[in-house]
Each structure stands twice: as structure tokens, then as C-alpha cells.
Motif scaffolding. Structure first.
Motif, PDB file in Angstrom:
ATOM      1  N   ALA A 111       0.815  -1.208   0.000  1.00 24.88           N
ATOM      2  CA  ALA A 111       0.000   0.000   0.000  1.00 24.88           C
ATOM      3  C   ALA A 111       0.852   1.264   0.000  1.00 24.88           C
ATOM      4  N   ASP A 112       2.047   1.194   0.584  1.00 24.06           N
ATOM      5  CA  ASP A 112       2.916   2.365   0.639  1.00 24.06           C
ATOM      6  C   ASP A 112       3.465   2.758  -0.729  1.00 24.06           C
ATOM      7  N   ASP A 113       3.327   1.858  -1.706  1.00 24.92           N
ATOM      8  CA  ASP A 113       3.789   2.139  -3.063  1.00 24.92           C
ATOM      9  C   ASP A 113       2.769   2.976  -3.850  1.00 24.92           C
ATOM     10  N   LEU A 114       1.535   3.053  -3.348  1.00 27.50           N
ATOM     11  CA  LEU A 114       0.522   3.859  -4.038  1.00 27.50           C
ATOM     12  C   LEU A 114       0.924   5.329  -4.034  1.00 27.50           C
ATOM     13  N   LEU A 115       0.697   6.003  -5.150  1.00 25.54           N
ATOM     14  CA  LEU A 115       1.017   7.433  -5.217  1.00 25.54           C
ATOM     15  C   LEU A 115       0.225   8.182  -4.141  1.00 25.54           C
ATOM     16  N   PRO A 116       0.873   9.051  -3.373  1.00 26.75           N
ATOM     17  CA  PRO A 116       0.193   9.708  -2.246  1.00 26.75           C
ATOM     18  C   PRO A 116      -1.083  10.446  -2.639  1.00 26.75           C
ATOM     19  N   ALA A 117      -1.084  11.140  -3.777  1.00 30.25           N
ATOM     20  CA  ALA A 117      -2.275  11.896  -4.175  1.00 30.25           C
ATOM     21  C   ALA A 117      -3.437  10.959  -4.469  1.00 30.25           C
ATOM     22  N   ILE A 118      -3.158   9.857  -5.156  1.00 34.24           N
ATOM     23  CA  ILE A 118      -4.204   8.889  -5.490  1.00 34.24           C
ATOM     24  C   ILE A 118      -4.726   8.217  -4.216  1.00 34.24           C
ATOM     25  N   ARG A 119      -3.797   7.803  -3.357  1.00 42.11           N
ATOM     26  CA  ARG A 119      -4.195   7.159  -2.108  1.00 42.11           C
ATOM     27  C   ARG A 119      -5.001   8.112  -1.230  1.00 42.11           C
ATOM     28  N   GLY A 120      -4.605   9.394  -1.217  1.00 40.36           N
ATOM     29  CA  GLY A 120      -5.315  10.383  -0.410  1.00 40.36           C
ATOM     30  C   GLY A 120      -6.763  10.537  -0.831  1.00 40.36           C
ATOM     31  N   GLY A 121      -7.030  10.444  -2.144  1.00 40.55           N
ATOM     32  CA  GLY A 121      -8.390  10.578  -2.626  1.00 40.55           C
ATOM     33  C   GLY A 121      -9.280   9.389  -2.308  1.00 40.55           C
ATOM     34  N   LEU A 122      -8.657   8.278  -1.907  1.00 42.77           N
ATOM     35  CA  LEU A 122      -9.405   7.052  -1.607  1.00 42.77           C
ATOM     36  C   LEU A 122      -9.437   6.754  -0.113  1.00 42.77           C
ATOM     37  N   THR A 123      -8.986   7.714   0.671  1.00 44.48           N
ATOM     38  CA  THR A 123      -8.862   7.524   2.112  1.00 44.48           C
ATOM     39  C   THR A 123      -9.841   8.438   2.846  1.00 44.48           C
ATOM     40  N   MET A 124     -10.508   7.886   3.830  1.00 49.61           N
ATOM     41  CA  MET A 124     -11.421   8.661   4.668  1.00 49.61           C
ATOM     42  C   MET A 124     -11.158   8.305   6.119  1.00 49.61           C
ATOM     43  N   ASP A 125     -10.867   9.312   6.929  1.00 52.44           N
ATOM     44  CA  ASP A 125     -10.565   9.098   8.349  1.00 52.44           C
ATOM     45  C   ASP A 125      -9.457   8.067   8.547  1.00 52.44           C
ATOM     46  N   ASN A 339       1.250   0.366 -22.502  1.00 48.01           N
ATOM     47  CA  ASN A 339      -0.180   0.104 -22.355  1.00 48.01           C
ATOM     48  C   ASN A 339      -0.587  -0.387 -20.971  1.00 48.01           C
ATOM     49  N   VAL A 340       0.313  -0.328 -20.006  1.00 47.78           N
ATOM     50  CA  VAL A 340      -0.063  -0.769 -18.660  1.00 47.78           C
ATOM     51  C   VAL A 340      -0.951   0.297 -18.019  1.00 47.78           C
ATOM     52  N   PRO A 341      -1.795  -0.083 -17.056  1.00 45.08           N
ATOM     53  CA  PRO A 341      -2.623   0.911 -16.361  1.00 45.08           C
ATOM     54  C   PRO A 341      -1.743   1.939 -15.652  1.00 45.08           C
ATOM     55  N   PRO A 342      -1.904   3.223 -15.962  1.00 44.71           N
ATOM     56  CA  PRO A 342      -1.001   4.240 -15.411  1.00 44.71           C
ATOM     57  C   PRO A 342      -1.517   4.842 -14.115  1.00 44.71           C
ATOM     58  N   GLY A 343      -0.656   5.638 -13.484  1.00 35.37           N
ATOM     59  CA  GLY A 343      -1.092   6.600 -12.489  1.00 35.37           C
ATOM     60  C   GLY A 343      -1.446   6.084 -11.109  1.00 35.37           C
ATOM     61  N   THR A 344      -0.930   4.908 -10.705  1.00 35.04           N
ATOM     62  CA  THR A 344      -1.304   4.430  -9.375  1.00 35.04           C
ATOM     63  C   THR A 344      -0.114   4.162  -8.457  1.00 35.04           C
ATOM     64  N   ARG A 345       1.025   3.740  -9.008  1.00 39.92           N
ATOM     65  CA  ARG A 345       2.129   3.293  -8.151  1.00 39.92           C
ATOM     66  C   ARG A 345       3.442   4.023  -8.444  1.00 39.92           C
ATOM     67  N   THR A 346       4.144   4.344  -7.374  1.00 42.22           N
ATOM     68  CA  THR A 346       5.450   4.979  -7.484  1.00 42.22           C
ATOM     69  C   THR A 346       6.420   4.101  -8.257  1.00 42.22           C
ATOM     70  N   SER A 347       6.386   2.799  -8.006  1.00 35.90           N
ATOM     71  CA  SER A 347       7.341   1.876  -8.624  1.00 35.90           C
ATOM     72  C   SER A 347       7.253   1.880 -10.144  1.00 35.90           C
ATOM     73  N   ALA A 370       0.795  17.178  -8.357  1.00 34.73           N
ATOM     74  CA  ALA A 370       0.432  18.583  -8.160  1.00 34.73           C
ATOM     75  C   ALA A 370      -0.997  18.746  -7.648  1.00 34.73           C
ATOM     76  N   ALA A 371      -1.781  17.665  -7.687  1.00 37.67           N
ATOM     77  CA  ALA A 371      -3.177  17.730  -7.239  1.00 37.67           C
ATOM     78  C   ALA A 371      -3.273  17.324  -5.772  1.00 37.67           C
ATOM     79  N   ASP A 372      -4.133  18.018  -5.039  1.00 36.36           N
ATOM     80  CA  ASP A 372      -4.310  17.740  -3.607  1.00 36.36           C
ATOM     81  C   ASP A 372      -5.805  17.700  -3.293  1.00 36.36           C
ATOM     82  N   PRO A 373      -6.420  16.508  -3.276  1.00 36.15           N
ATOM     83  CA  PRO A 373      -7.870  16.425  -3.057  1.00 36.15           C
ATOM     84  C   PRO A 373      -8.315  16.905  -1.682  1.00 36.15           C
ATOM     85  N   GLN A 374      -7.419  16.904  -0.721  1.00 39.27           N
ATOM     86  CA  GLN A 374      -7.776  17.366   0.621  1.00 39.27           C
ATOM     87  C   GLN A 374      -7.746  18.894   0.719  1.00 39.27           C
ATOM     88  N   ASN A 375      -6.942  19.535  -0.120  1.00 40.39           N
ATOM     89  CA  ASN A 375      -6.819  21.004  -0.133  1.00 40.39           C
ATOM     90  C   ASN A 375      -6.800  21.484  -1.584  1.00 40.39           C
TER      91      ASN A 375
END
Length: 437
Positions: A111-125, A339-347, A370-375
Motif C-alpha cells: 500500500a505504501d507504493d501507491l502514489l500519495p495523491a491517489i491514495r489520499g483521494g481514496l482515504t477517509m478518516d 499500455n499498462v494501467p497508469p497513475g497508481t504506483r510509485t514503482s 500537483a493535485a491535492d484532493p484534501q486542499n
């Protein structure tokens, strides 16, 4: 046939029936886009690893999918064990307890490999409520040859003023080349995705901290005026009917100097099989207005598990497989790294093979980061979301406002009238929903 052989064959048949009977069936609701269709073609890999799980697919057009899964989860219908849902739904449904937390995914899933911005948008509390299948932001895609012909050089981080200058310089209406193509088709996920992100960069917001609509502010007036000036002067005819697919076709056929839209489009505009300008495409960050926020959005298609499913463990097993690093490698081995699914993992963005195959990789990653769903805005807001507001009422309100702005683009109403209508209809719906009196 001897009695011994007959007995052995009988035992094998019973054993096979037993395995079949033990197979657990999960139903996956998904959207009919290329990445999800490709996944269905790779199910032999999943079945080889998990012979005890059968997967049934319900594949739907995006608007129908939203309607079906929303109705099912709200009524606890139980039709689906895994749902393909957007970044808009996840925080709303997670807060309501409608989704299973994915905090206990195996360590190897990382889970720590998920891009922070993407993970932040899927996280609540602090809890992760969905796993991203692919993610995107938005950026400027432009014709390098037209930019050079105009005597200009695209900055890596352009301003809206530069975009207007470049659009004017690249427009040649006699040759049916338009300086800029932007979404005009009405819809909360169509023109309002673009305009909300653009508004953020001009210091506008949907609501203040008391949930009062803000379309009567100078920041929204500047946003809409800038958009209309760009499109009326340098955009293609009939732009009020153009969404993602229409602008993609215009860009691929050489009719757009610039297109600001989803980063996921990069592989389409640089594919020589589909794009006449594939070897002339450059990329830049979405523009800003000097206020500290860029006009780029944040989105992901995700796999979520509805609370109350009778097949939670099997559903998690499937979600783990479909959103893993190993799945990315599987797609690369079959379809190539571009053609791999983009935009989810740092690796993925650290992978030299991906960087080589995808010249747009760095700009995609920079745009997502550059996107910040929390702010999302210059001034504080009470909501989560960059190009949407994560409240249940937004789908209806966003589309209604989008219709007003699309009408302004079509010349049916003035910008001032469109903003007044947006303010009044949003006030009415928010009061009705009880956000304020």
C-alpha cells in the motif's frame, strides 16, 4: 472395464465435482473502457492462481454503471461483490460505511507504493476504501511543430496568459487548425471537470466554509470569461458538444494546437496507429494564474468491495490481483509497457522500461502529484475533491451548472446569466439538502 478401474474413474469424477462445487463465484461490475476489457482477457492468469474463485463480469457504459452500482449499494441489493467506482464515490461511500476497508491487504500488495495523491483521494478518516486500477490528472498536450512555427516555446509550467497567447498564434481557421480544444459538453464529469479544476487555479471554489455557493464571486467570473474567450476566439466550431472523445479525435487528426485534458490520453495521441501527429506531441503541466494552484484534476478508476458482501475474502483476493505490481507486469508482457494501467504506483514511474516506452510518464506523475484532493483550492473549503465536490448532491448540481456553462459557450446565454443561474440553482439545492438555511 474392471470393477477397480470403474471405481477409480468414479472417484475422480466425484473429486472433480467436489472442486467445482467448492469454487466461489464473485460478480464484478465494471466500466466498458479499454483497460477493463483487457483485464477480462487476462483472467486465465487469475484462474490459474485461484482455481477456487470464479468471476462473473457485468460490463456497463459509464453512466449506466454509476446508476446501477449506486442503487445497489444504497439499497444493500447485493448484486455485486466488487464495484468499479471513481474517486468521487469512494470518500462518500466510505464515510457512510458502505465499503469494506482495505487496510488489511497483504504486505506484498504494498500500500505504501501507491502514489500519495491517489491514495489520499481514496482515504477517509485514515482508512483506505478502494484500490486504484488506474489514475490520472490533466495536462497540456500540444503540437510541437505548430508551437515552433508560431515562434514560441511551451514552458513546462505555463500560465493561462501564455496559453491564450499560444492559442492565438497557432490558430489557422482557413486550414481548420484551432489553437485550443477544451471540453464543452455539459456534465459534472465533462465540462465541469475541466472548469472546476480551472477555477481552482483562479482562486475560485464551489462553496465557502459555510457551504454557501460562490458563483457570484469575481474569481468565477474571471474563470468563465477566460474559458469563453479561449473557446470563442481559438476553439473549434460546435465546441459546446465536445467532450473527451470528440476532442481526442480532433487532436489526433491534427485540428488542435493544444488540448488540456486527461493524462491518460497521452498514449492515444502518441500512438502512430491512431494519431496523425504522434511524433509532434509535447506535454506540459496544466496552467496556473500565479495563485499557487494549477488547473489540473485528479481521478482514478478503483475497485471497491461493498459492505455486506457474502464473498469478502474472495473479493479481496481478486482486488489484490487486479491492482498489484504483478498485474502491471502481466499487461506489459502481453501488450507492452506503454499500455499498462497508469497513475497508481510509485514503482511504475521508477521503472526504466516504462520511462523508455512512455515519454509522457514524468509529466503524468508531476501532474498527479500537483493535485491535492484534501486542499484543492486557494481558500479553505469544507469538501474533498479537485474537479468535483465529494457530496452526494454534486452529481445533479454539477450537471445542472454544466448545462448553464455549455449554453454560454453556445451563445444561448451570457456569461453573467450563466453564473447567476448557477448561483441560484446551487443555493436552492443546497438549502433543500439541509446544508444551510
Amino acid at each position: 472395464m474392471t470393477s477397480t478401474l470403474r471405481a477409480l474413474l468414479g472417484a475422480c469424477a466425484v473429486s472433480a465435482l467436489s472442486v467445482a462445487a467448492q469454487a466461489e463465484t464473485i460478480t464484478v461490475a465494471t466500466v466498458n473502457n479499454g483497460d477493463m476489457i483487457r483485464m477480462q482477457g487476462l483472467m486465465d492468469d487469475f484462474k490459474a492462481k485461484h482455481p477456487d474463485i470464479d468471476v462473473e463480469w457485468v460490463t456497463l457504459e459509464e453512466n449506466v454503471l454509476r446508476q446501477r452500482v449506486t442503487q445497489d449499494i444504497a439499497t444493500k441489493g447485493g448484486q455485486f461483490d466488487v464495484m468499479t467506482i471513481g474517486t468521487y464515490e469512494v470518500p462518500i461511500w466510505g464515510e457512510r460505511g458502505w465499503l469494506v476497508s482495505l487496510d488489511d491487504m497483504p504486505a506484498a500488495w504494498d500500500a505504501d507504493d501507491l502514489l500519495p495523491a491517489i491514495r489520499g483521494g481514496l482515504t477517509m478518516d485514515g482508512h483506505l476504501y478502494a484500490a486504484p486500477f488506474y489514475g490520472e490528472s490533466s495536462m497540456v498536450m500540444y503540437r510541437k511543430d505548430l508551437m515552433e512555427k508560431a515562434g514560441l516555446e511551451m514552458p513546462e509550467a505555463p500560465t493561462w496568459d501564455f496559453i491564450a497567447k499560444a492559442a492565438a498564434a497557432m490558430t489557422d481557421k482557413d486550414a481548420e487548425v484551432y489553437g485550443i480544444c477544451l471540453r464543452g459538453k455539459a456534465g459534472w464529469g465533462e465540462n465541469m471537470a475541466f472548469l472546476t479544476a480551472m477555477a481552482n487555479s483562479f482562486g475560485a471554489r464551489w462553496f465557502d466554509m459555510d457551504w454557501k455557493p460562490q458563483f457570484d464571486t469575481e474569481a468565477w467570473k474571471t474563470t468563465l470569461d477566460t474559458y469563453l474567450d479561449l473557446m470563442n476566439n481559438y476553439g473549434p466550431p460546435g465546441a459546446s458538444g465536445n467532450g473527451f472523445n470528440e476532442n481526442l479525435a480532433l487532436f489526433q487528426t491534427g485540428k488542435c494546437g493544444m488540448w488540456i485534458d486527461a493524462t491518460v490520453a497521452a498514449s492515444f495521441v502518441t500512438n502512430p496507429k491512431d494519431s496523425k501527429v504522434a511524433d509532434q506531441v509535447g506535454f506540459a503541466l496544466a496552467p496556473d494564474a500565479g495563485k499557487g494552484k494549477r488547473g489540473n484534476w485528479l481521478w482514478a478508476w478503483n475497485l471497491g468491495i461493498p459492505a455486506g458482501t457474502k464473498h469478502e475474502a474472495a473479493a479481496k483476493t481478486f482486488v489484490e490481483w487486479a491492482t498489484s505490481k504483478e498485474y502491471t507486469e502481466l499487461v506489459a508482457s502481453k501488450e507492452g509497457w506503454a499500455n499498462v494501467p497508469p497513475g497508481t504506483r510509485t514503482s511504475l514511474y521508477e521503472n526504466p522500461e516504462y520511462q523508455k516506452a512512455a515519454p509522457f510518464a514524468k509529466m503524468t506523475l508531476d501532474s498527479i502529484n500537483a493535485a491535492d484532493p484534501q486542499n484543492p483550492t486557494v481558500d479553505p473549503v469544507p469538501y474533498v475533491g479537485v474537479q468535483f465536490v465529494a457530496i452526494p448532491e454534486f452529481q445533479g448540481i454539477g450537471t445542472a451548472v454544466g448545462q448553464q456553462f455549455s449554453a454560454a459557450l453556445a451563445g444561448q446565454v451570457s456569461a453573467e446569466q450563466a453564473l447567476q443561474s448557477a448561483q441560484s440553482l446551487t443555493e436552492r439545492e443546497m438549502k433543500k439538502a439541509g446544508y444551510y438555511k
